[in-house]
Scaffold this active site. Structure first.
Site, PDB file in Angstrom:
ATOM      1  N   CYS A   2       0.841  -1.184   0.000  1.00 56.94           N
ATOM      2  CA  CYS A   2       0.000   0.000   0.000  1.00 56.94           C
ATOM      3  C   CYS A   2       0.882   1.242   0.000  1.00 56.94           C
ATOM      4  O   CYS A   2       2.060   1.187  -0.319  1.00 56.94           O
ATOM      5  CB  CYS A   2      -0.894   0.012   1.243  1.00 56.94           C
ATOM      6  N   ARG A  50      -4.816   1.574  -0.198  1.00 59.77           N
ATOM      7  CA  ARG A  50      -4.689   0.130  -0.035  1.00 59.77           C
ATOM      8  C   ARG A  50      -4.698  -0.623  -1.362  1.00 59.77           C
ATOM      9  O   ARG A  50      -5.557  -0.409  -2.214  1.00 59.77           O
ATOM     10  CB  ARG A  50      -5.834  -0.412   0.829  1.00 59.77           C
ATOM     11  N   ASN A  75       2.014  -0.312   5.305  1.00 56.39           N
ATOM     12  CA  ASN A  75       2.391  -0.651   3.937  1.00 56.39           C
ATOM     13  C   ASN A  75       3.301  -1.860   4.001  1.00 56.39           C
ATOM     14  O   ASN A  75       4.376  -1.796   4.603  1.00 56.39           O
ATOM     15  CB  ASN A  75       3.128   0.527   3.281  1.00 56.39           C
ATOM     16  N   GLY A  76       2.879  -2.974   3.385  1.00 58.70           N
ATOM     17  CA  GLY A  76       3.749  -4.130   3.354  1.00 58.70           C
ATOM     18  C   GLY A  76       3.036  -5.433   3.591  1.00 58.70           C
ATOM     19  O   GLY A  76       1.816  -5.545   3.453  1.00 58.70           O
ATOM     20  N   GLU A  77       3.827  -6.431   3.952  1.00 61.49           N
ATOM     21  CA  GLU A  77       3.310  -7.761   4.256  1.00 61.49           C
ATOM     22  C   GLU A  77       4.102  -8.346   5.420  1.00 61.49           C
ATOM     23  O   GLU A  77       5.323  -8.237   5.463  1.00 61.49           O
ATOM     24  CB  GLU A  77       3.454  -8.705   3.055  1.00 61.49           C
ATOM     25  N   ILE A 289      11.656  -9.692 -19.251  1.00 60.32           N
ATOM     26  CA  ILE A 289      11.973  -8.624 -20.194  1.00 60.32           C
ATOM     27  C   ILE A 289      12.848  -9.181 -21.303  1.00 60.32           C
ATOM     28  O   ILE A 289      13.850  -9.862 -21.033  1.00 60.32           O
ATOM     29  CB  ILE A 289      12.727  -7.477 -19.496  1.00 60.32           C
ATOM     30  N   GLY A 364      13.990 -12.303  -7.499  1.00 60.91           N
ATOM     31  CA  GLY A 364      15.219 -12.858  -6.937  1.00 60.91           C
ATOM     32  C   GLY A 364      16.162 -11.857  -6.316  1.00 60.91           C
ATOM     33  O   GLY A 364      17.323 -12.192  -6.037  1.00 60.91           O
TER      34      GLY A 364
END
Length: 666
Positions: A2, A50, A75-77, A289, A364
């Site tokens: 978020c 959010r 904001n985050g996990e 890409i 990664g």
């Protein structure tokens, strides 16, 4: 993920309005377009934009404690929230949502700032204690997610992005010449500086407490290296890393939306994607890409890996013209000058991810820094080896094995390479020994600075502004560990995770998750014997041992090719870019006063001629252009979008009253 914003009266009694919070949120709408939330009282205002990932229907912020004394925007996990919640419930905490956000709030109730040691995740947290009139801000251990603040007239203003802070008319918008000097040396600012004077970041691994007129910033975690605590067999280390990576990857699949993965064709992202296919039932789409320029393209390895995994693979095909076309938007999101165009293709890639209805991807990042994947680590090792016999004619030949991805490097005259890398060769005890050649090369771009910028930087800079921070134990670490520390603290958090990470992925409301940046993996890697990371000149040796069980030989045995993108050909090609001509014109360079118009004109002329630029010239070109763009977008022509309106899904909490879609106080 978020975006968060906030205004807190640390001293004084300045009005905090809902309208200003709505304006700040409008500037970070891209980070969280699903829902918005506001908390407001007479001392503090908090806001959240959010991006719904967990508890889609019930996780709207802000969230309050049971007695409505604490309010959080986040904001985050937090990936281990599932494991943390039962203990909190056993301690009597009552939950009203199924979110990780509410777990943080109750942890803070239980442990205060010490709650941060319990969290496995990536985060920027703001908690307002309405009873104690105290603000608590915190940022994750290595700075995956951004958090900035400034203090104006006794008011602390914070946000996930700087553009939301400068929405407040009290905040001055001015370039910091010391920060500009840092960027044109280290590729990024040294925390806590930002390119904007007076606006700072909360350093990674730190928290801030604002209370009773005081602001206190403290570390809660530090990057530490050292020798292993016990002798172990190589196979034991390999097995432990394998188990850690499996768990770090699988817990990052926790989401109420599908999770995809980036696939560069290299060892790191391929390992992450392979773990998902091997140990999870999740459907997996992969994204990569491909470049029209073969010098930068790795698509054949990407296709091979996608075919091996059997994924539904999507490709963003990027030309020189594409990079030049999106570059102004890239700088709007980086909010800082950059010396590479590498963020631009990642900006295009995140749009592709969003177009395929994905909100979360695994990547990664972190493996090269913590498991020694970069050529700069090999370079330092070769130079130290050469320094033991500086008159040797054979040892400098090893330099040809470095930087195979730089066109013509391996074919350089040995005398030229020896002359370049011999500067400071014998000064092996210098703390910056590993990075001195890079920083010396990059700092040559400062010759384009105007006299005014040079003088201002000399006047304002302290000694700590021109060198990284070295912890007390630094001198006791192995040379590889010293080099890793510098790469992690000056490059990973300040450039890679910011300009190439959070900013490009969140530009299109996509969340990145990074298994190699799980703090358990980081702390394991910091204790590894250096020879298991860099074996001879074989980078990421232990990860190759892990990955070969899952990956084709051509992938796990493949030498590292760092992700790069074309530079001067992106701005000077068949597609004429008016903004490039305008911003690099002598009149505009003179007007902004940061660079020498004549020197810039000569560089522009050389780039237009089609002559191949040197690495330093390429860096200078993109650095100057990105700085000019930044000045135009953030200082001269900064425009405010319409504030978050009643047409949006907004939760507004005023004191103890909660309303949805409007503002109604109780």
């Amino acid at each position: 993920m978020c975006g968060i914003v906030g205004i807190v009266n640390v001293q004084g009694d300045h009005p905090i309005t809902e309208e200003m919070l709505r304006q700040m949120l409008a500037l970070i709408r891209h980070r969280g377009p699903d829902q918005f939330g506001i908390y407001l009282d007479d001392r503090a205002g908090l806001g959240n934009a959010r991006l719904s990932i967990i508890d889609l229907s019930g996780g709207q912020q802000p969230i309050a404690s049971e007695d409505e004394g604490l309010w959080i925007v986040f904001n985050g996990e937090i990936f281990n929230y599932v494991e943390l919640r039962p203990d909190l419930e056993a301690r009597g905490h009552r939950f009203t949502t199924n979110t990780d956000t509410e777990v943080i709030l109750h942890l803070y109730e239980e442990y205060g700032p010490a709650c941060l040691s319990h969290l496995n995740g990536q985060f920027a947290i703001a908690i307002w204690d309405a009873h104690e009139q105290t603000l608590f801000l915190a940022r994750d251990r290595v700075g995956i997610l951004p958090l900035f603040y400034t203090i104006v007239d006794g008011t602390l203003i914070f946000a996930s992005e700087i553009k939301a802070i400068i929405a407040d008319p009290r905040v001055q918008r001015a370039i910091d010449p010391v920060a500009l000097e840092q960027i044109f040396t280290f590729w990024g600012t040294l925390s806590p500086r930002t390119i904007f004077r007076g606006i700072v970041d909360l350093p990674p691994g730190h928290y801030l407490i604002a209370r009773r007129g005081r602001i206190d910033v403290q570390p809660y975690w530090r990057l530490e290296f050292g020798a292993p605590t016990e002798a172990r067999r190589e196979e034991e280390y390999v097995e432990e890393l394998r188990d850690l990576l499996i768990d770090a990857t699988t817990i990052r699949l926790r989401a109420d939306v599908p999770v995809g993965a980036y696939l560069s064709g290299g060892l790191d992202s391929s390992t992450v994607a392979a773990i998902v296919r091997q140990y999870a039932d999740n459907r997996l789409d992969t994204f990569s890409i491909a470049f029209s320029d073969p010098e930068f393209d790795e698509s054949r390895f990407q296709r091979q890996m996608a075919q091996c995994l059997g994924t539904n693979h999507q490709v963003a095909y990027v030309t020189h013209a594409d990079i030049g076309r999106v570059f102004p938007e890239v700088i709007w999101h980086t909010e800082t000058p950059i010396l590479r165009t590498s963020p631009a293709p990642l900006f295009i890639l995140s749009q592709l991810v969003r177009d395929h209805s994905y909100r979360v991807v695994l990547t990664g990042e972190g493996a090269d820094e913590f498991l020694a994947g970069y050529d700069i680590f090999k370079e330092a090792k070769v130079r130290r080896f050469w320094a033991r016999q500086p008159s040797s004619r054979l040892r400098p030949l090893l330099l040809r094995r470095l930087y195979p991805w730089i066109a013509g490097f391996a074919g350089k005259n040995v005398a030229y390479l020896a002359a370049f890398f011999s500067e400071g060769l014998m000064d092996t005890t210098a703390p910056d020994y590993s990075h001195r050649p890079r920083w010396r090369t990059t700092s040559r771009t400062r010759r384009f600075f105007s006299d005014d910028v040079r003088q201002a930087a000399d006047t304002l800079a302290q000694s700590t502004d021109r060198a990284p921070y070295y912890p007390e134990a630094f001198s006791s670490w192995d040379p590889l560990q010293q080099a890793q520390y510098l790469e992690i603290t000056t490059f990973l958090s300040q450039y890679l995770l910011s300009a190439q990470g959070d900013r490009m992925i969140m530009a299109h409301a996509v969340e990145g998750r990074f298994p190699f940046l799980d703090h358990r993996v980081i702390e394991f890697a910091s204790r590894l014997p250096p020879c298991l990371k860099l074996r001879g000149l074989t980078e990421k040796y232990i990860l190759r041992r892990v990955g070969r069980a899952w990956l084709p030989d051509a992938i796990w045995q493949r030498p590292k090719q760092p992700y790069r993108a074309p530079i001067h050909r992106s701005f000077f090609n068949d597609a004429r870019l008016d903004y490039v001509q305008h911003l690099l014109s002598p009149d505009q360079v003179q007007a902004n006063g940061l660079f020498k118009p004549t020197a810039v004109a000569h560089l522009k002329e050389k780039a237009q001629s089609g002559v191949r630029l040197s690495e330093t010239e390429d860096m200078a070109l993109v650095g100057i252009l990105s700085t000019q763009l930044l000045v135009e977008r953030f200082i001269h022509e900064f425009r405010l979008p319409p504030p978050i309106s009643e047409a949006d899904s907004v939760r507004v909490c005023i004191r103890n009253g909660i309303t949805v879609g409007g503002t109604y106080g109780i």
